[in-house]
Design a protein around this motif. Structure first.
Motif, short mmCIF file in Angstrom:
data_model
loop_
_atom_site.label_atom_id
_atom_site.label_comp_id
_atom_site.label_asym_id
_atom_site.label_seq_id
_atom_site.Cartn_x
_atom_site.Cartn_y
_atom_site.Cartn_z
N ARG A 11 -1.65 -53.11 -71.33
CA ARG A 11 -0.91 -53.03 -70.06
C ARG A 11 0.03 -54.21 -69.89
O ARG A 11 1.12 -54.08 -69.33
N SER B 99 -1.68 -40.32 -63.57
CA SER B 99 -0.22 -40.25 -63.60
C SER B 99 0.39 -41.56 -64.06
O SER B 99 1.52 -41.59 -64.54
N GLU B 100 -0.39 -42.67 -63.91
CA GLU B 100 0.12 -43.95 -64.41
C GLU B 100 -0.10 -44.09 -65.90
O GLU B 100 0.63 -44.81 -66.58
N LEU B 101 -1.15 -43.41 -66.39
CA LEU B 101 -1.57 -43.62 -67.77
C LEU B 101 -0.55 -43.06 -68.76
O LEU B 101 -0.26 -43.68 -69.78
N PRO C 127 2.86 -42.59 -68.66
CA PRO C 127 4.01 -43.45 -68.98
C PRO C 127 3.62 -44.69 -69.76
O PRO C 127 4.37 -45.15 -70.63
N LEU C 128 2.41 -45.20 -69.47
CA LEU C 128 1.94 -46.39 -70.19
C LEU C 128 1.79 -46.08 -71.67
O LEU C 128 2.24 -46.86 -72.52
#
Lengths: 131, 274
Positions: free
Chosen positions: B21, A2-4, A6-7
């Motif tokens: 990142r 779920s973080e990937l 938006p990244l």
């Protein structure tokens, strides 16, 4: 995961350039034909150029040519209105230099072809060993 | 080799993707690249150099050394291509001549190269009938391309452009002549000797302007000192200095592009090629 997502969405430009760079690097390492290696080198260089140009991007910024005319440029310039000129300068020269290096590399490829009558790397190596 | 290549590429790619990142988001105003020296260039370039196009000002003035050596790199590439490929003593190989009146093609093996005559014209070995339309259109187009190239060089202060771009367009105009007619036509118009001289002259103009600045008592490539010889104030002298340097860059880039094309396309013989 779920973080990937938006990244990727926030930085998809860098991801695209890195994928382009991987294609070029793979062609340089693994392709057998020297001209294909050079094509890979050019793809690699193009990805670096795109990467630099995208670093200079600013949201809402226009090209770095100062608005001039009526006030003859004596007004205060807000850097937020213009994209960063520095990567453009660096890449302007890099494009022409990459064309020149490609020219030299192709010249070497022509010489290699004249000598060994092939551009395939393994055949050239086999001929070198046979001597 | 293939698997090793894939592993190396995936490792390098994964490392770089991981590194994104820490990158600023696309188009961020406060990204590290846009915070230190670039706002200063944007704010001061117009005031200090009277050049509205900041890219040109940074290229030829603030980072003049960098551009000088980039020009030298291009010059070296042209020389390198020349040394690698150029064949000086060539055995007379197969040549083809066409009798213009009857269109009979003669194949000459060896021997001396005949002098130019009005009855015969030399044609390429891998000859394809040159199209009259393409020839004519390209011949008409070439001067306009060159005019546009000069505009790009001269108007680089106020619009996107400059020496590198204009030089490439100038080179492309001569290469277009070589492609649409044949290489001998292009070399007749723009000889190899002139071209190789121009390659060096461009770099000479650049370094020469820098040296003139030293002779006038300032640092290398410090265009402000040119105000003494150009009879303008110091800000305009910087603008004119940038223009002179751009002309040098344009000449070198043009000559190197033509030289690389001629040497590569004819494999160093400079008589026939694509």
């Amino acid at each position: 995961m779920s973080e990937l997502i938006p990244l990727i969405v926030a930085k998809y430009n860098y991801w695209l350039y890195i994928i382009l760079m991987m294609i070029g690097l793979y062609a340089m390492i693994a392709k057998n034909n020297l001209v294909k290696k050079l094509v890979g080198m050019n793809i690699f260089q193009t990805s670096i150029i795109l990467f630099y140009v995208s670093i200079g991007c600013k949201k809402g910024g226009t090209i770095p040519i100062i608005h001039h005319g009526i006030h003859a440029g004596r007004h205060v310039v807000d850097p937020a209105h213009y994209v960063n000129p520095l990567p453009h300068v660096l890449m302007l020269t890099a494009i022409v230099v990459s064309v020149s290096t490609l020219g030299v590399a192709l010249a070497l490829a022509v010489k290699i072809y004249n000598r060994y009558k092939t551009l395939e790397e393994d055949e050239i190596l086999a001929r070198l060993r046979a001597k | 080799m293939k698997t090793a290549g894939i592993i190396i590429v995936l490792l390098a790619g994964a490392l770089l993707l991981y590194a994104t990142r820490d990158f600023p988001p696309w188009g961020a105003l406060d990204s590290p690249a846009s915070t230190h020296v670039s706002p200063r260039y944007l704010q001061k370039a117009m005031e200090e150099t009277a050049v509205p196009n900041v890219v040109t000002a940074v290229l030829a003035d603030y980072r003049g050394f960098d551009t000088m050596f980039e020009t030298t790199v291009i010059f070296c590439a042209g020389i390198g291509c020349f040394i690698l490929l150029r064949v000086f003593r060539q055995r007379p190989g197969d040549r083809y001549y066409r009798h213009i009146a009857t269109e009979i093609t003669l194949h000459i093996k060896g021997g001396r190269i005949p002098k130019k005559s009005s009855e015969f014209e030399r044609i390429d070995a891998l000859w394809t009938p040159y199209d009259l339309i393409i020839k004519t259109v390209c011949r008409i187009l070439v001067p306009f391309i060159q005019l546009f190239a000069l505009y790009v060089i001269a108007h680089g202060h106020h619009s996107p452009g400059g020496g590198f771009q204009g030089g490439v367009i100038l080179g492309a105009s001569v290469i277009l002549l070589a492609i649409s007619h044949n290489m001998r036509t292009a070399i007749d118009r723009f000889s190899e000797k002139t071209n190789n001289l121009l390659m060096a002259i461009g770099v000479f103009i650049y370094t020469g302007i820098g040296t003139v600045c030293i002779l006038l008592g300032a640092g290398f490539l410090d265009y402000r000192s040119l105000s003494a010889v150009l009879f303008v104030d110091k800000i305009m002298a910087r603008s004119h200095g940038i223009f002179g340097v751009e002309i040098g860059v344009g000449i070198t880039v043009m000559a190197v592009m033509i030289s690389i094309y001629n040497n590569l396309a004819s494999a160093g013989k400079q008589d026939e090629g694509l």
